[in-house]
Design a protein around this motif. Structure first.
Motif, PDB file in Angstrom:
ATOM      1  N   PRO A   1       0.565  -0.847   0.113  1.00  0.00           N
ATOM      2  CA  PRO A   1      -0.265  -0.047  -0.262  1.00  0.00           C
ATOM      3  C   PRO A   1       0.786   1.369   0.094  1.00  0.00           C
ATOM      4  N   SER A   2       0.566   2.313  -0.479  1.00  0.00           N
ATOM      5  CA  SER A   2       0.860   3.470  -0.355  1.00  0.00           C
ATOM      6  C   SER A   2       1.603   3.951   0.609  1.00  0.00           C
ATOM      7  N   SER A   3       0.350   3.913   1.593  1.00  0.00           N
ATOM      8  CA  SER A   3       1.203   4.032   2.704  1.00  0.00           C
ATOM      9  C   SER A   3       2.256   3.454   3.451  1.00  0.00           C
ATOM     10  N   SER A   4       2.328   3.021   3.282  1.00  0.00           N
ATOM     11  CA  SER A   4       3.285   1.541   3.772  1.00  0.00           C
ATOM     12  C   SER A   4       5.010   1.891   2.918  1.00  0.00           C
TER      13      SER A   4
ATOM     14  N   ILE B   1       7.778   3.163   2.550  1.00  0.00           N
ATOM     15  CA  ILE B   1       8.786   3.519   3.115  1.00  0.00           C
ATOM     16  C   ILE B   1       9.365   2.743   4.008  1.00  0.00           C
ATOM     17  N   THR B   2       8.380   1.589   4.623  1.00  0.00           N
ATOM     18  CA  THR B   2       8.685   1.016   5.684  1.00  0.00           C
ATOM     19  C   THR B   2       9.002  -0.643   5.214  1.00  0.00           C
ATOM     20  N   VAL B   3       7.959  -0.699   4.115  1.00  0.00           N
ATOM     21  CA  VAL B   3       8.567  -1.731   3.475  1.00  0.00           C
ATOM     22  C   VAL B   3       9.882  -1.855   2.519  1.00  0.00           C
ATOM     23  N   ILE B   4       9.821  -0.117   2.171  1.00  0.00           N
ATOM     24  CA  ILE B   4      11.381   0.084   1.696  1.00  0.00           C
ATOM     25  C   ILE B   4      12.602  -0.871   2.192  1.00  0.00           C
ATOM     26  N   LYS B   5      12.224  -0.332   3.744  1.00  0.00           N
ATOM     27  CA  LYS B   5      13.352  -0.166   4.772  1.00  0.00           C
ATOM     28  C   LYS B   5      13.367  -2.403   5.299  1.00  0.00           C
ATOM     29  N   VAL B   6      12.200  -2.015   5.424  1.00  0.00           N
ATOM     30  CA  VAL B   6      12.554  -4.041   5.993  1.00  0.00           C
ATOM     31  C   VAL B   6      12.763  -5.072   3.998  1.00  0.00           C
ATOM     32  N   ILE B   7      12.915  -4.545   3.038  1.00  0.00           N
ATOM     33  CA  ILE B   7      13.196  -5.590   2.276  1.00  0.00           C
ATOM     34  C   ILE B   7      14.698  -5.185   2.256  1.00  0.00           C
ATOM     35  N   ARG B   8      15.127  -3.760   2.311  1.00  0.00           N
ATOM     36  CA  ARG B   8      16.721  -3.669   2.490  1.00  0.00           C
ATOM     37  C   ARG B   8      17.210  -4.409   3.033  1.00  0.00           C
ATOM     38  N   SER B   9      17.090  -4.964   4.702  1.00  0.00           N
ATOM     39  CA  SER B   9      17.197  -5.253   5.337  1.00  0.00           C
ATOM     40  C   SER B   9      17.071  -6.790   5.217  1.00  0.00           C
ATOM     41  N   ILE B  10      16.391  -7.223   4.517  1.00  0.00           N
ATOM     42  CA  ILE B  10      16.425  -8.891   3.861  1.00  0.00           C
ATOM     43  C   ILE B  10      17.345  -9.370   2.795  1.00  0.00           C
ATOM     44  N   THR B  11      17.112  -8.877   2.454  1.00  0.00           N
ATOM     45  CA  THR B  11      17.916  -8.335   0.650  1.00  0.00           C
ATOM     46  C   THR B  11      19.208  -7.984   0.543  1.00  0.00           C
ATOM     47  N   ASN B  12      19.819  -7.046   1.837  1.00  0.00           N
ATOM     48  CA  ASN B  12      20.870  -6.263   2.146  1.00  0.00           C
ATOM     49  C   ASN B  12      21.060  -5.591   0.414  1.00  0.00           C
TER      50      ASN B  12
ATOM     51  N   GLU C   1       8.675 -17.626   7.214  1.00  0.00           N
ATOM     52  CA  GLU C   1       7.651 -16.906   8.274  1.00  0.00           C
ATOM     53  C   GLU C   1       7.920 -15.638   9.127  1.00  0.00           C
ATOM     54  N   SER C   2       9.375 -15.984   9.981  1.00  0.00           N
ATOM     55  CA  SER C   2       9.907 -14.610  10.118  1.00  0.00           C
ATOM     56  C   SER C   2       9.920 -13.429   8.879  1.00  0.00           C
ATOM     57  N   VAL C   3      10.176 -14.041   7.557  1.00  0.00           N
ATOM     58  CA  VAL C   3      10.436 -12.713   7.166  1.00  0.00           C
ATOM     59  C   VAL C   3       9.265 -12.164   6.742  1.00  0.00           C
ATOM     60  N   LYS C   4       8.316 -13.244   6.596  1.00  0.00           N
ATOM     61  CA  LYS C   4       6.411 -12.890   6.242  1.00  0.00           C
ATOM     62  C   LYS C   4       6.279 -12.222   7.560  1.00  0.00           C
ATOM     63  N   ALA C   5       6.449 -12.865   8.789  1.00  0.00           N
ATOM     64  CA  ALA C   5       6.086 -11.246   9.331  1.00  0.00           C
ATOM     65  C   ALA C   5       6.519 -10.176   9.422  1.00  0.00           C
ATOM     66  N   GLN C   6       8.119 -10.236   9.544  1.00  0.00           N
ATOM     67  CA  GLN C   6       8.795  -8.404   9.462  1.00  0.00           C
ATOM     68  C   GLN C   6       7.251  -7.920   7.717  1.00  0.00           C
ATOM     69  N   LEU C   7       7.353  -8.359   7.159  1.00  0.00           N
ATOM     70  CA  LEU C   7       7.124  -7.418   5.953  1.00  0.00           C
ATOM     71  C   LEU C   7       5.557  -7.364   6.422  1.00  0.00           C
TER      72      LEU C   7
ATOM     73  N   GLU D   1       4.100  -6.685   9.527  1.00  0.00           N
ATOM     74  CA  GLU D   1       4.198  -5.808   9.954  1.00  0.00           C
ATOM     75  C   GLU D   1       4.032  -4.028   9.319  1.00  0.00           C
ATOM     76  N   SER D   2       5.532  -4.632   8.393  1.00  0.00           N
ATOM     77  CA  SER D   2       5.455  -3.251   7.705  1.00  0.00           C
ATOM     78  C   SER D   2       4.245  -2.704   7.072  1.00  0.00           C
ATOM     79  N   GLY D   3       3.387  -4.052   6.866  1.00  0.00           N
ATOM     80  CA  GLY D   3       2.469  -3.261   5.938  1.00  0.00           C
ATOM     81  C   GLY D   3       1.996  -3.761   4.094  1.00  0.00           C
ATOM     82  N   ALA D   4       2.990  -4.931   4.409  1.00  0.00           N
ATOM     83  CA  ALA D   4       2.964  -5.155   2.834  1.00  0.00           C
ATOM     84  C   ALA D   4       2.086  -5.855   3.241  1.00  0.00           C
ATOM     85  N   LYS D   5       1.236  -6.960   1.457  1.00  0.00           N
ATOM     86  CA  LYS D   5       1.135  -8.160   1.384  1.00  0.00           C
ATOM     87  C   LYS D   5       1.481  -9.455   0.906  1.00  0.00           C
TER      88      LYS D   5
END
Length: 135
Positions: free
Chosen positions: A76-79, A81-92, A119-125, A127-131
């Motif tokens: 979602p557009s509202s999420s 920035i948060t999702v980008i941060k999580v993607i950066r940490s997951i994928t380096n 399951e951990s990665v899914k939960a992080q994403l 929580e940040s608002g991603a589907k």
């Protein structure tokens, strides 16, 4: 054709319980020969005994999925920035790569990972608002 007799399972169990170890060994050997099964199949930790059409017993392996893929379906557009941060940490990955990553969805975030990690990665994403989808 002979008619099968009804066997009282409690009587059978009591009869088996009264056998000596040597008698039990002889009984199991005869039972294996009669049914056409081996002790390897009897004690398989991943199998289930099933009856085949020839009335022999065989082991049917159960395949449990051990590797999973994480698919990012929607952000979602509202999420964003948060999702980008999580993607950066997951994928380096860097900021630019992470931003480009979420613009072309659906996309695989990680492939061939363990169930726990998935399951951990899914939960992080989530929580940040991603589907997210786990495959």
């Amino acid at each position: 054709m002979e008619e099968k007799e009804q066997v009282d399972l409690n009587q059978l169990l009591n009869a088996i319980k009264s056998l000596t170890l040597q008698e039990i060994k002889i009984f199991t050997d005869k039972l294996q020969d009669e049914l056409g099964i081996s002790s390897d199949n009897l004690y398989s930790s991943r199998g289930i005994l099933t009856e085949s059409t020839s009335h022999n017993k065989e082991v049917e392996e159960i395949d449990e999925k051990t590797e999973f893929d994480i698919i990012l379906e929607e952000v979602p557009s509202s999420s964003r920035i948060t999702v980008i941060k999580v993607i950066r940490s997951i994928t380096n990955s860097g900021l630019k790569e992470a931003k480009e990553f979420i613009e072309a969805l659906p996309k695989t975030v990680k492939e061939g990972i363990s169930k726990e990690e998935a399951e951990s990665v899914k939960a992080q994403l989530e929580e940040s608002g991603a589907k997210v989808t786990l495959r």
